[in-house]
Design a protein around this motif. Structure first.
Motif, PDB file in Angstrom:
ATOM      1  N   ASP A   1       3.202  -7.365   6.406  1.00  0.00           N
ATOM      2  CA  ASP A   1       2.457  -6.762   7.511  1.00  0.00           C
ATOM      3  C   ASP A   1       1.039  -6.409   7.082  1.00  0.00           C
ATOM      4  O   ASP A   1       0.064  -6.697   7.804  1.00  0.00           O
ATOM      5  N   LEU A   2       0.903  -5.775   5.918  1.00  0.00           N
ATOM      6  CA  LEU A   2      -0.426  -5.387   5.446  1.00  0.00           C
ATOM      7  C   LEU A   2      -1.258  -6.632   5.128  1.00  0.00           C
ATOM      8  O   LEU A   2      -2.461  -6.685   5.423  1.00  0.00           O
ATOM      9  N   SER A   3      -0.625  -7.645   4.550  1.00  0.00           N
ATOM     10  CA  SER A   3      -1.329  -8.898   4.267  1.00  0.00           C
ATOM     11  C   SER A   3      -1.860  -9.516   5.548  1.00  0.00           C
ATOM     12  O   SER A   3      -2.996  -9.996   5.604  1.00  0.00           O
ATOM     13  N   ALA A   4      -1.045  -9.511   6.599  1.00  0.00           N
ATOM     14  CA  ALA A   4      -1.468 -10.081   7.884  1.00  0.00           C
ATOM     15  C   ALA A   4      -2.653  -9.311   8.459  1.00  0.00           C
ATOM     16  O   ALA A   4      -3.591  -9.894   9.003  1.00  0.00           O
ATOM     17  N   LEU A   5      -2.641  -7.993   8.321  1.00  0.00           N
ATOM     18  CA  LEU A   5      -3.754  -7.177   8.804  1.00  0.00           C
ATOM     19  C   LEU A   5      -5.039  -7.480   8.044  1.00  0.00           C
ATOM     20  O   LEU A   5      -6.145  -7.314   8.572  1.00  0.00           O
ATOM     21  N   LEU A   6      -4.901  -7.941   6.807  1.00  0.00           N
ATOM     22  CA  LEU A   6      -6.064  -8.263   5.981  1.00  0.00           C
ATOM     23  C   LEU A   6      -6.489  -9.718   6.098  1.00  0.00           C
ATOM     24  O   LEU A   6      -7.385 -10.156   5.395  1.00  0.00           O
ATOM     25  N   GLY A   7      -5.802 -10.463   6.970  1.00  0.00           N
ATOM     26  CA  GLY A   7      -6.240 -11.835   7.230  1.00  0.00           C
ATOM     27  C   GLY A   7      -5.349 -12.922   6.677  1.00  0.00           C
ATOM     28  O   GLY A   7      -5.605 -14.108   6.907  1.00  0.00           O
ATOM     29  N   ASP A   8      -4.285 -12.579   5.949  1.00  0.00           N
ATOM     30  CA  ASP A   8      -3.380 -13.605   5.420  1.00  0.00           C
ATOM     31  C   ASP A   8      -2.591 -14.199   6.587  1.00  0.00           C
ATOM     32  O   ASP A   8      -1.966 -13.464   7.355  1.00  0.00           O
ATOM     33  N   ARG A   9      -2.639 -15.505   6.716  1.00  0.00           N
ATOM     34  CA  ARG A   9      -2.005 -16.171   7.865  1.00  0.00           C
ATOM     35  C   ARG A   9      -0.754 -16.953   7.479  1.00  0.00           C
ATOM     36  O   ARG A   9      -0.232 -17.718   8.275  1.00  0.00           O
ATOM     37  N   THR A  10      -0.266 -16.785   6.286  1.00  0.00           N
ATOM     38  CA  THR A  10       0.911 -17.546   5.870  1.00  0.00           C
ATOM     39  C   THR A  10       2.185 -16.934   6.414  1.00  0.00           C
ATOM     40  O   THR A  10       3.219 -17.601   6.502  1.00  0.00           O
ATOM     41  N   GLY A  11       2.145 -15.630   6.764  1.00  0.00           N
ATOM     42  CA  GLY A  11       3.360 -14.962   7.210  1.00  0.00           C
ATOM     43  C   GLY A  11       4.315 -14.683   6.084  1.00  0.00           C
ATOM     44  O   GLY A  11       5.460 -14.332   6.295  1.00  0.00           O
ATOM     45  N   ASN A  12       3.843 -14.871   4.841  1.00  0.00           N
ATOM     46  CA  ASN A  12       4.727 -14.679   3.685  1.00  0.00           C
ATOM     47  C   ASN A  12       3.917 -14.065   2.553  1.00  0.00           C
ATOM     48  O   ASN A  12       3.493 -14.748   1.643  1.00  0.00           O
ATOM     49  N   GLY A  13       3.703 -12.769   2.620  1.00  0.00           N
ATOM     50  CA  GLY A  13       2.881 -12.095   1.629  1.00  0.00           C
ATOM     51  C   GLY A  13       3.452 -12.169   0.234  1.00  0.00           C
ATOM     52  O   GLY A  13       2.738 -11.992  -0.747  1.00  0.00           O
ATOM     53  N   SER A  14       4.748 -12.455   0.112  1.00  0.00           N
ATOM     54  CA  SER A  14       5.368 -12.512  -1.218  1.00  0.00           C
ATOM     55  C   SER A  14       5.727 -13.930  -1.611  1.00  0.00           C
ATOM     56  O   SER A  14       6.686 -14.176  -2.307  1.00  0.00           O
ATOM     57  N   ARG A  15       4.952 -14.907  -1.108  1.00  0.00           N
ATOM     58  CA  ARG A  15       5.265 -16.303  -1.415  1.00  0.00           C
ATOM     59  C   ARG A  15       5.081 -16.617  -2.884  1.00  0.00           C
ATOM     60  O   ARG A  15       4.502 -15.843  -3.616  1.00  0.00           O
TER      61      ARG A  15
END
Length: 281
Positions: free
Chosen positions: A266-280
């Motif tokens: 969620d925090l990654s998405a708020l910062l612009g990460d678009r993969t939907g998988n911050g722990s990839r």
């Protein structure tokens, strides 16, 4: 009309100060920034002479500036001719914006995570070879982890620290952490780079890091990475709480891992990460 002596003295001081400032300026940097600004604002580099006129340099200097900025990833050449702002510049800008928004967004994410699990929740960033604890949200219970905001701990010793260094190549890790033996906090702490590599490999595979009394006696912890718009790890979210709570509640470890990973995404998405998988990875 004769200028008063004091006024002449003040004017001379101002001129001297202006001269001193001018002497500290680096002309090639100024020209490069003018060119970068020109392109970022939509200017075309199809006509180098026109570009030179706009930024007050000659055509040859424009060519050299373009080559230098391309080399550093600040500009990219377009297939049809001309240039656009490069991915390297965009990554740099994204990091600056992320740094400004990181704590603002993280406060809400941590509060929700801590309330859901009734565990201490942290936001941690890397400071050289250390993990720096920026934010903490604590539940209203007496049994919580007591790592303080502002604590700076060798990165390999804690779960968020391990997430912050998990993607680093071995030579970079050695530069960050130093040679063997590595400092330890408990008997579970990795004391060598070989052992640390094994642990980080397992962390990457799982997408999170776990600790069972490995840093604080009687405290278990789980952490997941937070990524920015470029996909790079810029922070970690972790939760920590008494080992006895995890042992008493057979579902808590599974829930903690699932919710920590979700919070990091969620925090990654708020910062612009678009993969939907911050722990990839």
């Amino acid at each position: 009309m004769t200028m008063p002596k004091q006024a002449r003295h003040d004017t001379d001081d101002t001129a001297d100060n202006d001269d001193a400032r001018d002497q500290q300026l680096v002309s090639p940097v100024i020209r490069g920034l003018r060119l970068l600004r020109f392109i970022a604002e939509g200017g075309s580099t199809a006509n180098l002479s026109e570009v030179g006129r706009r930024i007050d340099v000659n055509r040859v200097t424009v060519m050299r500036l373009l080559a230098t900025l391309e080399h550093e990833g600040m500009l990219e050449r377009l297939p049809q001719g001309g240039h656009e702002v490069g991915f390297g510049f965009l990554k740099l800008a994204a990091r600056v914006l992320a740094a400004n928004d990181l704590t603002t967004f993280a406060r809400r994410v941590l509060a929700r995570l801590s309330a859901s699990l009734q565990l201490s929740a942290y936001l941690v960033v890397r400071d050289g070879g250390h993990a720096l604890y920026l934010l903490r949200d604590m539940p209203n219970t007496s049994l919580v982890s007591n790592i303080q905001v502002g604590s700076r701990v060798a990165a390999h010793l804690t779960t968020p620290g391990r997430m912050l260094i998990a993607d680093q190549p071995p030579e970079e890790l050695r530069a960050l952490l130093g040679d063997d033996p590595l400092p330890t906090a408990t008997g579970q702490s990795p004391a060598t780079h070989a052992r640390l590599a094994e642990i980080l490999g397992a962390d990457r595979e799982r997408g999170c890091a776990w600790s069972f009394s490995a840093y604080e006696a009687g405290i278990d912890s789980c952490a997941a990475p937070v990524r920015d718009a470029s996909g790079e790890v810029i922070a970690a979210i972790s939760v920590a709480g008494p080992q006895q709570r995890f042992e008493a509640d057979g579902t808590l470890r599974e829930r903690a891992e699932r919710e920590v990973k979700a919070a990091a995404r969620d925090l990654s998405a708020l910062l612009g990460d678009r993969t939907g998988n911050g722990s990839r990875r």
